[in-house]
Every structure is written in C-alpha cells, then in structure tokens.
Design an enzyme around this catalytic site. Structure first.
Site, short mmCIF file in Angstrom:
data_model
loop_
_atom_site.label_atom_id
_atom_site.label_comp_id
_atom_site.label_asym_id
_atom_site.label_seq_id
_atom_site.Cartn_x
_atom_site.Cartn_y
_atom_site.Cartn_z
N GLY A 166 0.81 -1.21 0.00
CA GLY A 166 0.00 0.00 0.00
C GLY A 166 0.84 1.25 0.00
O GLY A 166 0.73 2.10 -0.87
N PHE A 167 1.67 1.41 1.05
CA PHE A 167 2.59 2.53 1.16
C PHE A 167 1.88 3.88 1.13
O PHE A 167 2.45 4.89 0.74
CB PHE A 167 3.66 2.47 0.06
N ASN B 268 8.17 -8.96 16.28
CA ASN B 268 8.68 -10.12 15.54
C ASN B 268 10.00 -9.69 14.92
O ASN B 268 10.03 -8.79 14.06
CB ASN B 268 7.70 -10.56 14.46
N ILE C 116 -0.95 -5.37 4.93
CA ILE C 116 -0.51 -4.87 3.62
C ILE C 116 0.80 -5.54 3.19
O ILE C 116 1.57 -4.97 2.41
CB ILE C 116 -0.37 -3.34 3.64
N GLU D 163 7.78 2.80 8.61
CA GLU D 163 8.28 3.95 7.86
C GLU D 163 9.62 4.46 8.36
O GLU D 163 10.24 5.31 7.73
CB GLU D 163 7.23 5.07 7.92
N GLY E 294 6.05 1.75 16.12
CA GLY E 294 5.97 1.43 14.70
C GLY E 294 7.31 1.53 14.00
O GLY E 294 8.12 2.40 14.30
N ARG F 197 10.20 -2.27 21.72
CA ARG F 197 10.25 -3.72 21.68
C ARG F 197 9.83 -4.24 20.31
O ARG F 197 8.82 -3.81 19.75
CB ARG F 197 9.29 -4.26 22.74
N GLY G 84 -0.19 0.57 12.87
CA GLY G 84 -1.06 -0.59 12.83
C GLY G 84 -0.67 -1.70 13.78
O GLY G 84 -1.50 -2.22 14.54
#
Length: 745
Positions: free
Chosen positions: A238-239, A630, A465, A704, A701, A627, A508
C-alpha cells in the site's frame, strides 16, 4: 517461552506462496459471471468537457454500459467537517470540469476486460481547455499558508529568535533542497470487485483502512454505511496509496448498483500514475547556524510544496526538525503552491522522508564546513528534552544508534576529504544520516474468542498490507493465552469486525497488538473466574492471581487444567472478550512525552570516474523502536524502507509535461526503481528496547522508520566520493558528471 519478539515465520506465508491468499481482484461470486470495468481518462490537464460521444463504444462487442457525467447517479460531495479526507465522499464523473490529466471522463463496463479496454478507445471526448498551471518553480509567488497540518499540528513554529541567532552564528549553512513528485508503486495495483446484494454492496477492495473505505463509499453513493460491506483480507502493498479508495472502486460501485451485476476493475500500471495520488514536489530551505565547536545556535526549516488546486494536501515535511536536534533559536514553516496536478496524498513516511533528505544533507554540509565528523556533530547536538515542546522523550536511543552503527560499519575508515578514496576507476564515498519518526496511536478494538476446543480466534478490521499483521497478532494472542501459534487464527479486513485504525502511519502493529493484549487479559479473567469458582475444576478455590497460562493449560500452585476442558465445560458456546485502546489525544503520555523512533544509516558507494554511474556497495541501518514484536518481520520492514530511501535519492522522479500536466514517466520503464542488482549488501539492526510510555507492550511502529534519513546518507556518500553536492533530487548522472575530479591514468 514468550512468543512476542520471536522471529516466527509468516503464518500466511504458505497461502501466499501457493497462490491461495485471495487479493481483491481474485474474488469471485459463485454462479455469477462479473462484468469488467475500464476507466477512460482526460487527455487535458484542466478545462471542461464540451462533448462526449459514446455511440461507438456502446455498440462495441460485449459492452453493457458507458458511464459519463451525463448518466451517472447523484453522488455526495466531500464533507470538510469530517477531519480525515479518507473518510469523505470521493465522487467520480460528477460533472464536466477537468481538474487534472487522467481524471475519469468515462467508464466502460463490458463482459470481459479486453472488451472494456477496447471500447475505451472508441469514446470521443472534446474539451474546452483552460490555462493550466503545472510549473512549480514559476508559481512560487502564489504560495499561501495552510491553516494547519494533519491532526491540527501548526503549520509554523518558532522558538527563541531565529534571525538573531542565525546572524550571530560563527558558521552558517543556507541551502535549498528540491524533491520531485513521487508516488507509491505497490506490487498489486488498485483493484476491486463490487457485488450488489439487494440494498447492500459488498466491496472486495485493496484498502489499508477498512472503515475509511466503507465510509467513503457510503458517503459517495449516499448510502447508509450499514449497507456497505468491505472485504480486504490480503493487500499487495500500500505505502499510503490505499489509505483511501480511489476512482476505480467508486466507479465499480456505481456501475454494480445501476446494472445489478458484480463489476471488477483492475487499474493498469500506467493508470496508477493518474488515478491515485502523489507525494508533492517541494522546495526546502535549510538554515543552520553553529559555533566553531559545532553546537547549533539556530535552525530553520522552511518548506514550500505544491498542492492540487482543488484538494489541499499538506505534507508535514518540516515537523521532523522540531524534535531532532537541540538549538535555542528555531523556525519551521509550510507553504503551499496550488497547481493543476493530481492530488497529493500520503506516501510512505509522509513528511519525514522528504524532510530528512534536506535536514540530514544540511547537517552533512555543516560537518564538512566545520571539519567535524558527521556522527560526532549529531551527538554533540543531542537534546535533553524535546526542543520545541519542552517535554521529555519517552525512550530516545539516537546516540546509541549512531555509536553502534559507526562501530559495526567501520566508520573510522572513512576519509573526510572528498574524492580521496579510490578503488581503481571508482571514487569511493562514505555517508551517514540520522533517522527519526513520530510514533502515533489511534483508537482500535479487537475481539478474541476461545472456542470449546481451546483454540482462539482474533477478529478486527485491521489489514495486512504485506507487513506481517497476521503473524504478529498470532504471536501476541498466543502469548496472552498460553497457546501454541497453530492454535490461534487471525481474521482481518472485514467491516463487520471490530473497528481499527487500519494499516498506515506506522501505527497498525502497535495499535492492534496492544488491543489484542488487553482482550487476552480480559479473556483470562473470564476463564479464571469460572474455573476457580467451579467445584468440578482442578483450579477450584485457588487464587487466580497466581495463574500461569502456558502450553494450552492453566496452572495454579501445581494444579493444572487445559483451556479446552475449562471452556468446553464452563463456556460450551465459547467465551470472548474485547480489547481496546484510545486515540493519542486521550492518552496522557502522548501529551506529556515526545514519543518517536530513531535510527542511523551508513552507506558506502562507488562513483565511476568516467561516467558518474553511482553504485551502492553496502548499507547499514541501526534502529531503536522499543520492543520488537517479531524480529524477522521487523528487519524486513526496515530493509524495505532503506531500499526506498536509496530509490528516493537516486531514482524516483515524476516528470511533468508542462503542456498538459500529465506525467511523462508513467510506467516502470521510465519511473525508475531499484532492482536487485542495485542493492548488493544491506543490513538492518534493531536495538533492544521497551518504551513503556508508548503502550503496555513497549512497542513502536517501524514500517516507515527505515526510509527516514536513508536517502540523505546516500547523498552524503556521493559528496564524500566526488566532492559534488547535489541538492536537487534524485541524484542523476548529469548532475554529478560535470563536477567529477580528474583521474590520473
């Protein structure tokens, strides 16, 4: 062993490699053959349709309808009271006026895609062309100040007295950096299938935010949102280009409703350039004033960018500078130049990506002027609190990223003298840059359900996405309920599921994982309350506070019972709980702390002494983002961002036809992107961390972060290799070649 943070392979990987993951265009309706739509775009950049003749197209084989502004159903108009434009109406074919090249002027619906595309060539449109404004440089005198940036952030800020501080500085940098229009190019172009079912529309779409898609379709078609159903389980990238639905979905919905038949649309790669949206082109003035010791006394970042004349979009390009480096005298501003071009929208790391090209290039120029190591200059100007808000940082490890990156990369081997390192006919350069990205939070809800078999189902309208949402939520739920990952099923991307903020803004994973964590905590309480209160349970009468959930069982003081037995006995229909997080405006930590992610990029590249060809040799990014949920997907995300940063520095540029406002470079042969051979040796390292001010999981996040600053590190390496400072991006051969130093044979 905790599952959170482990490098778990993607749970959806087998579906994707086997072709069983169903993307928007691949959905089918049992027993019903869909029709296919194709968009006809305007061939002028501004003006008005004076005549449209659809007779030949309507008579073409397989054609069911040709829609124009003459026969399109009434539609809603964008309601500016809705704070985020992605939720607003997005009308198509609503009138004769043309706002940009490629805007839809007709929509063909036929029995096959090929018939629709062929008929599109038969639509005859005449225009009364108006004078268009497409030249950014020539329109600078029309610049205006926007009311605000996204989320009400002020367009301009000032701290101290910049003019006085800059005038008193012993060393100054005053330069302009220009960035072109660029746009997202996801592997999966925009596509949809819209199915009418009585009063309802089922929309299979490639949508990053399900609720935005639902609201926009409903607001456009003047429908009650409860009758619009969005399905978006898998998205091929998506970006930012799928944060909102675009023309193809609205047109398919209008046609499906009118014809009472399912309608599919797949936008061609060429159409992506004019039917989606772009990152605005920008002219950024950077001024840095410092003492001879390198300490900044004044910093100003003033941005002028283009916007569509008919739909304002303000990219928060200067906001990075507000939190990155200490300086007592500061100024940032945003100005808009209206042009008759495709609208602007969010492209990966909106604001930070282009802004840091300028900030970190200017910092390199200052380091060179001072004769200082660029790493040490940045460390010297590390702030103790946010320099404009005056609040403490929640977790700031920028200095650690810089130090560790320099060590791992071998930065000490760099020769500060430009054009002094050579490898045969290649000029070799080292460059580096800092990275910063704001961490955001938005309201999100998740439902977690335990069935009588002891397996868990996670439901939310959150989307994946390609970033690993299915996998991360599986890990968080498995960790929260003490289940193996194969006993957790994650269901995403349906508007009937609990509301989330979707995939965008690097929020997200942290948003949804925190909500899953809370839902699992509430679910554990329900299970323990019934088990500890049930005389049939081995846990009867024991203290629930001592419970341990692991390996599919619940244990208290040596007594144990499987989750499946508890649920089957006490909750034969299953048991569920909802987890929720609030938006950042309702969370005190986002008011009391500056919450960001950080990184440092290091680049080695070669520049051919004869041709000025630039070849990346190796690149390292060291990052801090709290943190990791994954380790494998986190590294993948960071590497993807870094590659995009290389692309922004060396490749990407939309060339504008000044006669029509159309993009000359509108396919992947002319809109250049890196290929595998361009990225030979790249690595990303994520430092251990835990930001308890961000959320209970300590995660922030990263989607980006990798792009932020990456392009500037490349640009700074080009300067170190050649002595040529390019401030007009992308850095191409013709901008470097004239300044190359002579080579001895």
């Amino acid at each position: 062993m905790t599952m959170i943070g482990q490098a778990l392979n993607r749970v959806d990987g087998p579906l994707k490699v086997s072709g069983k993951a169903t993307y928007a265009y691949e959905h089918w309706v049992d027993g019903i053959q869909p029709l296919y739509g194709f968009v006809v775009g305007a061939t002028v950049g501004t003006g008005r349709i004076t005549r449209v003749d659809t007779a030949r197209a309507e008579a073409a084989p397989g054609v069911h309808t040709v829609m124009t502004h003459h026969n399109t159903q009434p539609q809603g108009t964008p309601d500016l009271a809705i704070p985020f434009e992605y939720w607003r109406a997005f009308p198509a074919l609503s009138g004769p006026d043309i706002h940009h090249y490629g805007e839809p002027v007709a929509f063909i619906v036929a029995a096959t895609f090929e018939q629709a595309r062929a008929a599109a060539q038969l639509v005859d449109v005449e225009y009364a062309g108006g004078p268009g404004s497409y030249d950014f440089a020539a329109a600078q005198d029309q610049a205006y100040t926007p009311e605000s940036l996204i989320l009400g952030i002020p367009a301009d800020t000032a701290v101290g007295d910049f003019d006085a501080g800059f005038a008193s500085a012993e060393v100054t940098i005053d330069q302009r950096y220009t960035t072109p229009c660029v746009l997202s190019q996801p592997l999966e172009p925009q596509a949809c299938l819209v199915v009418p079912r009585g009063e309802d529309l089922v929309v299979y779409a490639s949508a990053q935010i399900v609720d935005a898609a639902r609201s926009s379709v409903a607001n456009t078609l003047l429908m009650d949102p409860k009758h619009v159903h969005i399905v978006s389980p898998y998205i091929g990238g998506g970006f930012g280009s799928k944060l909102r639905i675009h023309y193809e979905t609205i047109l398919a919905a209008l046609a499906a409703r009118a014809l009472g038949r399912p309608v599919k649309v797949a936008v061609t790669r060429q159409q992506v350039f004019h039917l989606t949206a772009v990152r605005p082109m920008a002219n950024q003035r950077m001024r840095l004033g410092a003492g001879r010791d390198g300490r900044l006394v004044a910093i100003a970042h003033n941005v002028t960018m283009h916007t569509s004349r008919h739909s304002e979009y303000v990219e928060p390009t200067a906001t990075t500078t507000r939190s990155l480096y200490a300086a007592p005298n500061r100024s940032t501003s945003h100005r808009m130049v209206p042009l008759d071009l495709v609208r602007g929208e969010d492209v990966r790391a909106p604001g930070e990506a282009p802004g840091m090209l300028a900030v970190e290039s200017a910092m390199d120029e200052l380091a060179h002027e001072l004769g200082m190591d660029p790493v040490e200059l940045r460390i010297l100007n590390e702030p103790k609190v946010d320099p404009e808000r005056g609040v403490p940082y929640s977790e700031r490890k920028l200095v650690e990223c810089l130090r560790e990156g320099a060590r791992l990369f071998g930065w000490e081997r760099r020769n500060a003298e430009p054009a002094s390192m050579r490898d045969g006919r290649w000029l070799v350069g080292y460059g580096m840059a800092s990275a910063i990205r704001v961490h955001l939070q938005a309201e999100t809800k998740v439902l977690v359900r335990l069935g009588p078999d002891g397996a868990a189902v996670v439901r939310t309208d959150m989307t994946d996405i390609g970033t690993g949402t299915y996998t991360i939520l599986t890990q968080v739920a498995a960790d929260g309920l003490g289940l193996p990952p194969d006993r957790v099923r994650v269901e995403l991307g349906r508007s009937e599921f609990p509301l989330s903020a979707g995939s965008g803004g690097s929020w997200g994973a942290a948003n949804t994982s925190t909500a899953v964590h809370r839902a699992c905590a509430a679910l554990r309480e329900k299970v323990l309350a019934t088990a500890c209160g049930d005389a049939r349970s081995a846990l009867h009468g024991r203290d629930a506070a001592d419970a341990v959930f692991a390996d599919g069982s619940v244990s208290i003081d040596g007594a144990s019972e499987s989750l499946s037995d508890i649920v089957a006995r006490d909750h034969p229909e299953g048991v569920e709980a909802e987890g929720e997080i609030l938006g950042m405006s309702d969370e005190p930590n986002y008011r009391d702390y500056a919450i960001h992610t950080y990184g440092a990029h290091f680049v080695e590249l070669g520049v051919d002494a004869d041709t000025a060809e630039i070849r990346l040799r190796r690149m390292l990014g060291v990052f801090s983002a709290g943190r990791a949920l994954n380790a494998k997907t986190a590294r993948s995300q960071l590497i993807g961002g870094m590659i995009w940063g290389v692309s922004a520095a060396l490749d990407e540029e939309l060339v504008i036809d000044q006669d029509t406002g159309g993009f000359v470079s509108r396919d992947l042969a002319q809109y250049l992107l890196p290929v595998h051979a361009d990225i030979p040796d790249l690595d990303a390292v994520l430092l251990e961390g835990f930001d308890d001010k961000a959320n209970v999981l300590g995660a922030k996040g990263i989607g980006e972060l990798g792009i932020c600053g990456a392009g500037a590190a490349v640009a700074n390496a080009v300067f170190n290799a050649t002595g040529v400072r390019v401030r007009d991006f992308p850095i191409t051969l013709e901008k470097v070649l004239p300044g190359l130093p002579p080579m001895d044979d």
